[in-house]
Design a protein around this motif. Structure first.
Motif, PDB file in Angstrom:
ATOM      1  N   ARG A  22      19.890  15.662  11.092  1.00  0.00           N
ATOM      2  CA  ARG A  22      18.564  16.052  11.592  1.00  0.00           C
ATOM      3  C   ARG A  22      17.733  16.705  10.489  1.00  0.00           C
ATOM      4  N   ARG A  23      18.380  17.467   9.632  1.00  0.00           N
ATOM      5  CA  ARG A  23      17.689  18.131   8.529  1.00  0.00           C
ATOM      6  C   ARG A  23      17.057  17.094   7.600  1.00  0.00           C
ATOM      7  N   PHE A  24      17.704  15.933   7.447  1.00  0.00           N
ATOM      8  CA  PHE A  24      17.230  14.900   6.539  1.00  0.00           C
ATOM      9  C   PHE A  24      16.279  13.906   7.194  1.00  0.00           C
ATOM     10  N   SER A  25      16.170  13.904   8.500  1.00  0.00           N
ATOM     11  CA  SER A  25      15.359  12.902   9.191  1.00  0.00           C
ATOM     12  C   SER A  25      13.925  12.908   8.696  1.00  0.00           C
ATOM     13  N   GLY A  26      13.495  11.753   8.214  1.00  0.00           N
ATOM     14  CA  GLY A  26      12.116  11.590   7.794  1.00  0.00           C
ATOM     15  C   GLY A  26      11.814  12.064   6.390  1.00  0.00           C
ATOM     16  N   MET A  27      12.817  12.542   5.651  1.00  0.00           N
ATOM     17  CA  MET A  27      12.543  12.978   4.284  1.00  0.00           C
ATOM     18  C   MET A  27      13.800  12.887   3.437  1.00  0.00           C
ATOM     19  N   GLU A  28      13.587  12.779   2.148  1.00  0.00           N
ATOM     20  CA  GLU A  28      14.689  12.761   1.199  1.00  0.00           C
ATOM     21  C   GLU A  28      14.901  14.171   0.684  1.00  0.00           C
ATOM     22  N   LEU A  29      16.155  14.631   0.710  1.00  0.00           N
ATOM     23  CA  LEU A  29      16.479  15.982   0.273  1.00  0.00           C
ATOM     24  C   LEU A  29      17.733  15.975  -0.591  1.00  0.00           C
ATOM     25  N   THR A  30      18.007  17.099  -1.210  1.00  0.00           N
ATOM     26  CA  THR A  30      19.213  17.248  -2.026  1.00  0.00           C
ATOM     27  C   THR A  30      20.279  18.001  -1.228  1.00  0.00           C
ATOM     28  N   THR A  31      21.423  18.201  -1.852  1.00  0.00           N
ATOM     29  CA  THR A  31      22.526  18.905  -1.185  1.00  0.00           C
ATOM     30  C   THR A  31      22.158  20.349  -0.830  1.00  0.00           C
ATOM     31  N   LEU A  32      21.200  20.922  -1.559  1.00  0.00           N
ATOM     32  CA  LEU A  32      20.789  22.298  -1.264  1.00  0.00           C
ATOM     33  C   LEU A  32      20.205  22.434   0.143  1.00  0.00           C
TER      34      LEU A  32
END
Length: 118
Positions: A22-32
């Motif tokens: 859910r944290r990643f839904s709709g966006m690209e993020l790193t492990t942080l």
């Protein structure tokens, strides 16, 4: 997608796995982005994301000049993000109290003056 709270996904409890994707839904993020979710669980963000990738929920998008890997969800990961932990409602459970099924011949009604139905 329906998931039980007792399920494990990518080696972590299903609720935690759902929170991660859910944290990643709709966006690209790193492990942080998920470090705070995994804090105190004994799991490393990179390891969990790699396992989610192996299971088909996440994918590596790119590795930047600093060596940081960027992640995004897959279609299966988006399904997990929207997963429900609720118990399915059966047809039997949806009937209001006191409701009876109509027997044969009770479904058709005639209006006054209307010819009988054969």
């Amino acid at each position: 997608m329906r998931v039980a709270k007792t399920d494990a996904i990518a080696g972590v409890p299903a609720e935690l796995a759902r929170a991660i994707v859910r944290r990643f839904s709709g966006m690209e993020l790193t492990t942080l982005a998920v470090a705070d979710l995994l804090d105190g669980t004994g799991h490393e963000p990179g390891t969990v994301l790699a396992q989610l990738e192996a299971d088909g929920y996440m994918e590596k998008v790119e590795t930047d000049a600093a060596g940081e890997t960027w992640w995004d969800t897959t279609i299966q990961g988006n399904a997990l993000a929207m997963a429900s932990f609720g118990k399915p409602i059966s047809r039997k459970d949806r009937r209001p109290a006191g409701h009876r099924r109509a027997g044969p011949g009770t479904g058709l009604q005639r209006r006054p003056g209307q010819a009988p139905v054969h």
